[in-house]
Design a protein around this motif. Structure first.
Motif, PDB file in Angstrom:
ATOM      1  N   ALA A   1       0.828  -1.204   0.000  1.00 42.14           N
ATOM      2  CA  ALA A   1       0.000   0.000   0.000  1.00 42.14           C
ATOM      3  C   ALA A   1       0.866   1.259   0.000  1.00 42.14           C
ATOM      4  N   VAL A   2       1.970   1.239   0.760  1.00 39.69           N
ATOM      5  CA  VAL A   2       2.877   2.392   0.788  1.00 39.69           C
ATOM      6  C   VAL A   2       3.470   2.618  -0.597  1.00 39.69           C
ATOM      7  N   LEU A   3       3.857   1.537  -1.265  1.00 38.20           N
ATOM      8  CA  LEU A   3       4.434   1.659  -2.602  1.00 38.20           C
ATOM      9  C   LEU A   3       3.398   2.142  -3.608  1.00 38.20           C
ATOM     10  N   VAL A   4       2.149   1.709  -3.455  1.00 33.65           N
ATOM     11  CA  VAL A   4       1.082   2.197  -4.333  1.00 33.65           C
ATOM     12  C   VAL A   4       0.930   3.709  -4.173  1.00 33.65           C
ATOM     13  N   LEU A   5       0.936   4.177  -2.926  1.00 39.72           N
ATOM     14  CA  LEU A   5       0.850   5.622  -2.674  1.00 39.72           C
ATOM     15  C   LEU A   5       2.021   6.357  -3.312  1.00 39.72           C
ATOM     16  N   MET A   6       3.230   5.902  -3.029  1.00 41.43           N
ATOM     17  CA  MET A   6       4.412   6.566  -3.569  1.00 41.43           C
ATOM     18  C   MET A   6       4.407   6.552  -5.095  1.00 41.43           C
TER      19      MET A   6
ATOM     20  N   ALA B   1      -4.623  -4.842  -7.862  1.00 37.60           N
ATOM     21  CA  ALA B   1      -3.710  -5.936  -7.527  1.00 37.60           C
ATOM     22  C   ALA B   1      -3.250  -5.881  -6.071  1.00 37.60           C
ATOM     23  N   TRP B   2      -3.025  -4.685  -5.542  1.00 41.79           N
ATOM     24  CA  TRP B   2      -2.368  -4.562  -4.246  1.00 41.79           C
ATOM     25  C   TRP B   2      -3.240  -3.981  -3.137  1.00 41.79           C
ATOM     26  N   LEU B   3      -4.434  -3.540  -3.476  1.00 44.96           N
ATOM     27  CA  LEU B   3      -5.337  -3.013  -2.448  1.00 44.96           C
ATOM     28  C   LEU B   3      -6.670  -3.746  -2.526  1.00 44.96           C
ATOM     29  N   PRO B   4      -6.691  -4.997  -2.138  1.00 43.06           N
ATOM     30  CA  PRO B   4      -7.928  -5.773  -2.227  1.00 43.06           C
ATOM     31  C   PRO B   4      -9.024  -5.165  -1.352  1.00 43.06           C
ATOM     32  N   GLY B   5     -10.237  -5.247  -1.845  1.00 42.45           N
ATOM     33  CA  GLY B   5     -11.354  -4.712  -1.075  1.00 42.45           C
ATOM     34  C   GLY B   5     -11.755  -3.313  -1.471  1.00 42.45           C
ATOM     35  N   MET B   6     -10.945  -2.637  -2.294  1.00 41.16           N
ATOM     36  CA  MET B   6     -11.294  -1.298  -2.767  1.00 41.16           C
ATOM     37  C   MET B   6     -11.771  -1.393  -4.205  1.00 41.16           C
TER      38      MET B   6
END
Length: 249
Positions: free
Chosen positions: A123-128, A180-185
């Motif tokens: 999640a941090v990498l998705v934000l960055m 892929a990296w934030l399931p549930g959204m």
């Protein structure tokens, strides 16, 4: 620079990442204190730094509530200003500049670590990545299509067309990466988050530019050759991290 940041996020535990965040907060605060000093505000250095670091640490690891840290910090900073030899209007500027530091620097960097704890390093990498994509899209869209200035008094190089480029590209990338990296959204929520991140990043960039222009400075420091200082590198992230954290916690 980017590869180092990715490696730190990927391999460090949240506790170790907090140490990195505290170091970044210390450097960013030092740059901030220098900027506001040139503008004419004198922050009580040690108490303001302590409040900034305390706010950073208490977001991911609330041994004491953030509210308590902020209130104690406010009282200590106000006491320091009262004991200074400055009088009149400058004391209000000193207090305001001091109170801003924990909110502007401490809480957002703490939110980055809290994102790691709540949703994982991905999640941090998705934000960055979203912030980086937004910056890149704005830059190239602005260079190619830019005609109208977005905020001429704050940053003459930023254009409306560049902002539109970021608003188109970054949410699309976030929808793909988030799937892929934030399931549930769901995609709609990811798209909304992407738009908010782009807008917050633009405001963060313009806010730091406003501070630097007021101080007559091009960069917050010369710590990173060719890239300026820590504040120059994380200006957008400081405004984006809290919004991302609110969405995923």
């Amino acid at each position: 620079m980017a590869s180092v940041a990715v490696a730190l996020v990927w391999f460090l535990t949240p506790s170790a990442l907090l140490i990195v965040a505290l170091l970044l907060a210390t450097v960013a605060f030092t740059e901030y204190a220098r900027i506001v000093d040139v503008i004419g505000a004198k922050v009580p250095w040690w108490t303001t730094l302590a409040a900034t670091l305390g706010a950073c640490a208490m977001v991911p690891f609330p041994w004491v509530s953030v509210e308590v840290v902020i209130v104690i910090g406010l009282i200590a900073m106000a006491a320091n200003v009262l004991m200074s030899d400055r009088v009149g209007a400058p004391t209000l500027a000193d207090t305001a500049a001091a109170v801003l530091a924990p909110v502007y620097i401490g809480l957002p960097l703490g939110a980055l670590v809290a994102i790691d704890l709540a949703a994982g390093r991905e999640a941090v990498l998705v934000l960055m990545g979203t912030v980086a994509v937004s910056d890149t899209a704005q830059y190239y869209s602005g260079r190619t299509f830019g005609r109208r200035q977005l905020a001429p008094l704050r940053s003459p190089k930023k254009t409306i067309e560049g902002a539109v480029g970021g608003l188109v590209v970054a949410p699309a990338v976030l929808i793909v990466a988030g799937n892929a990296w934030l399931p549930g959204m769901d995609p709609l929520r990811l798209g909304l988050l992407g738009v908010l991140l782009v807008l917050a990043g633009i405001i963060g960039d313009l806010f730091e530019s406003m501070l630097k222009r007021a101080a007559g400075m091009k960069d917050s420091s010369h710590l990173i050759p060719g890239h300026g200082g820590v504040l120059d590198r994380i200006d957008a992230l400081l405004f984006c991290a809290p919004i991302f954290y609110f969405f995923i916690r």
